[in-house]
Design a protein around this motif. Sequence first.
Motif, PDB file in Angstrom:
ATOM      1  N   ARG A   9       8.154  -2.194   9.045  1.00 39.49           N
ATOM      2  CA  ARG A   9       8.883  -3.450   9.430  1.00 39.49           C
ATOM      3  C   ARG A   9       8.171  -4.725   9.048  1.00 39.49           C
ATOM      4  N   VAL A  10       8.638  -5.353   8.013  1.00 43.23           N
ATOM      5  CA  VAL A  10       7.928  -6.535   7.717  1.00 43.23           C
ATOM      6  C   VAL A  10       8.847  -7.790   8.097  1.00 43.23           C
ATOM      7  N   ALA A  11       8.204  -8.835   8.768  1.00 42.93           N
ATOM      8  CA  ALA A  11       8.655 -10.191   8.981  1.00 42.93           C
ATOM      9  C   ALA A  11       8.948 -10.651   7.495  1.00 42.93           C
ATOM     10  N   PRO A  12      10.200 -11.377   7.474  1.00 43.06           N
ATOM     11  CA  PRO A  12      10.425 -12.111   6.168  1.00 43.06           C
ATOM     12  C   PRO A  12       9.091 -13.356   5.826  1.00 43.06           C
ATOM     13  N   GLU A  13       8.698 -13.855   6.754  1.00 46.88           N
ATOM     14  CA  GLU A  13       7.694 -14.730   6.387  1.00 46.88           C
ATOM     15  C   GLU A  13       6.487 -13.995   5.711  1.00 46.88           C
ATOM     16  N   ALA A  14       6.152 -12.825   6.371  1.00 44.76           N
ATOM     17  CA  ALA A  14       4.972 -12.165   5.686  1.00 44.76           C
ATOM     18  C   ALA A  14       5.232 -11.576   4.426  1.00 44.76           C
ATOM     19  N   ALA A  15       6.680 -11.289   4.255  1.00 45.49           N
ATOM     20  CA  ALA A  15       7.094 -10.801   2.776  1.00 45.49           C
ATOM     21  C   ALA A  15       6.789 -11.961   1.763  1.00 45.49           C
ATOM     22  N   ASN A  26      -1.689  -3.578  -8.142  1.00 45.81           N
ATOM     23  CA  ASN A  26      -2.534  -2.144  -8.146  1.00 45.81           C
ATOM     24  C   ASN A  26      -3.291  -1.866  -7.146  1.00 45.81           C
ATOM     25  N   GLU A  27      -4.042  -2.725  -6.347  1.00 47.87           N
ATOM     26  CA  GLU A  27      -4.760  -2.543  -5.343  1.00 47.87           C
ATOM     27  C   GLU A  27      -3.982  -2.110  -4.175  1.00 47.87           C
ATOM     28  N   VAL A  28      -2.917  -2.852  -3.928  1.00 46.87           N
ATOM     29  CA  VAL A  28      -1.856  -2.401  -2.952  1.00 46.87           C
ATOM     30  C   VAL A  28      -1.556  -0.845  -3.028  1.00 46.87           C
ATOM     31  N   ILE A  29      -1.170  -0.369  -4.320  1.00 49.35           N
ATOM     32  CA  ILE A  29      -0.729   0.876  -4.445  1.00 49.35           C
ATOM     33  C   ILE A  29      -1.773   1.737  -4.277  1.00 49.35           C
ATOM     34  N   GLU A  30      -3.146   1.378  -4.749  1.00 47.94           N
ATOM     35  CA  GLU A  30      -4.306   2.155  -4.463  1.00 47.94           C
ATOM     36  C   GLU A  30      -4.500   2.406  -2.881  1.00 47.94           C
ATOM     37  N   GLN A  31      -4.523   1.231  -2.167  1.00 53.09           N
ATOM     38  CA  GLN A  31      -4.620   1.402  -0.817  1.00 53.09           C
ATOM     39  C   GLN A  31      -3.913   2.463  -0.070  1.00 53.09           C
ATOM     40  N   MET A  32      -2.594   2.123  -0.389  1.00 50.66           N
ATOM     41  CA  MET A  32      -1.367   2.829   0.056  1.00 50.66           C
ATOM     42  C   MET A  32      -1.426   4.562  -0.291  1.00 50.66           C
ATOM     43  N   GLY A  33      -1.798   4.709  -1.568  1.00 51.57           N
ATOM     44  CA  GLY A  33      -2.270   5.951  -2.109  1.00 51.57           C
ATOM     45  C   GLY A  33      -3.365   6.599  -1.265  1.00 51.57           C
ATOM     46  N   ARG A  34      -4.186   5.998  -1.289  1.00 51.69           N
ATOM     47  CA  ARG A  34      -5.553   6.656  -0.323  1.00 51.69           C
ATOM     48  C   ARG A  34      -4.963   6.982   1.243  1.00 51.69           C
ATOM     49  N   LYS A  96      -0.031   8.149  16.844  1.00 50.37           N
ATOM     50  CA  LYS A  96      -0.420   6.865  17.031  1.00 50.37           C
ATOM     51  C   LYS A  96      -1.990   6.741  16.232  1.00 50.37           C
ATOM     52  N   GLN A  97      -2.673   7.709  16.169  1.00 52.92           N
ATOM     53  CA  GLN A  97      -4.081   7.718  15.527  1.00 52.92           C
ATOM     54  C   GLN A  97      -3.556   7.471  13.894  1.00 52.92           C
ATOM     55  N   TRP A  98      -2.523   8.170  13.404  1.00 52.68           N
ATOM     56  CA  TRP A  98      -2.209   8.066  12.092  1.00 52.68           C
ATOM     57  C   TRP A  98      -1.392   6.663  11.835  1.00 52.68           C
ATOM     58  N   ALA A  99      -0.763   6.092  12.697  1.00 54.39           N
ATOM     59  CA  ALA A  99       0.013   4.630  12.640  1.00 54.39           C
ATOM     60  C   ALA A  99      -1.127   3.704  12.277  1.00 54.39           C
ATOM     61  N   ARG A 100      -2.205   3.808  13.201  1.00 57.03           N
ATOM     62  CA  ARG A 100      -3.248   2.837  13.286  1.00 57.03           C
ATOM     63  C   ARG A 100      -4.019   2.773  12.028  1.00 57.03           C
ATOM     64  N   LYS A 101      -3.997   3.832  11.144  1.00 59.48           N
ATOM     65  CA  LYS A 101      -4.739   3.809   9.931  1.00 59.48           C
ATOM     66  C   LYS A 101      -4.002   3.317   8.748  1.00 59.48           C
ATOM     67  N   ILE A 102      -2.698   2.963   8.789  1.00 61.29           N
ATOM     68  CA  ILE A 102      -1.944   2.627   7.896  1.00 61.29           C
ATOM     69  C   ILE A 102      -2.583   1.122   7.146  1.00 61.29           C
ATOM     70  N   PRO A 103      -2.790   0.961   5.888  1.00 59.21           N
ATOM     71  CA  PRO A 103      -3.261  -0.218   5.294  1.00 59.21           C
ATOM     72  C   PRO A 103      -2.316  -1.372   5.159  1.00 59.21           C
ATOM     73  N   LEU A 104      -2.044  -1.959   6.357  1.00 59.55           N
ATOM     74  CA  LEU A 104      -0.950  -2.894   6.514  1.00 59.55           C
ATOM     75  C   LEU A 104      -1.658  -4.309   7.005  1.00 59.55           C
ATOM     76  N   GLY A 105      -1.074  -5.373   6.835  1.00 57.56           N
ATOM     77  CA  GLY A 105      -1.626  -6.609   7.234  1.00 57.56           C
ATOM     78  C   GLY A 105      -0.732  -7.301   8.354  1.00 57.56           C
ATOM     79  N   LYS A 106      -0.905  -8.543   8.508  1.00 56.89           N
ATOM     80  CA  LYS A 106      -0.427  -9.547   9.475  1.00 56.89           C
ATOM     81  C   LYS A 106       1.244  -9.437   9.254  1.00 56.89           C
ATOM     82  N   GLY A 107       2.089  -9.676  10.062  1.00 59.26           N
ATOM     83  CA  GLY A 107       3.371  -9.695   9.833  1.00 59.26           C
ATOM     84  C   GLY A 107       4.189  -8.429   9.738  1.00 59.26           C
ATOM     85  N   VAL A 108       3.364  -7.327   9.700  1.00 61.90           N
ATOM     86  CA  VAL A 108       3.996  -6.219   9.669  1.00 61.90           C
ATOM     87  C   VAL A 108       3.814  -5.368  10.753  1.00 61.90           C
ATOM     88  N   LYS A 109       4.953  -4.621  11.311  1.00 64.25           N
ATOM     89  CA  LYS A 109       4.724  -3.567  12.323  1.00 64.25           C
ATOM     90  C   LYS A 109       5.173  -2.255  11.868  1.00 64.25           C
TER      91      LYS A 109
END
Length: 154
Positions: A9-15, A26-34, A96-109
């Motif tokens: 879930r992403v806050a509109p401000e973060a988007a 491409n870096e975002v896709i690479e991080q998510m791909g990893r 919980k362990q897997w959820a903590r590893k997702i490469p996301l940033g501020k404004g994302v839950k």
Amino acid sequence: MARYMLIMRVAPEAAAEFAEADIDFNEVIEQMGRFNEELVKAGVLLAGEGLTGPEEGFVVDFDSDPPVITDGPYTEAKELFNGFWMIEVSSKEEAKQWARKIPLGKGVKVEVRRVSETSDFPMDNPWIKKEIQWKAELAEKIAAQARAEADKLA
């Protein structure tokens, strides 16, 4: 084993900040791909998809009869559902362990919810029996589609 859905879930401000930032997609896709590859190698990933923006979606509001459909974007939304992963793990703690590893940033839950299993319901119910059959048929259909896609790539 239990299935869990990890809902991004992403806050509109973060988007908006992401759209304005000079971030190499491409870096975002690479991080998510990893991250996705790590899930696959661990044998826990069942499904995962990103979603298009809210402008391509709609909301069905059942407060009236007939239900009212409103096209996106949704200005009243505090957060938008942007994608998900479906994982199968041994425990809530592992989810919980897997959820903590997702490469996301501020404004994302990430909201994590256990997926109901057929065994959570009365097995003598005719609709539960039908659902078991539907799931088997769907699994066969998905497998056939995957084989067809693999044949195209070969």
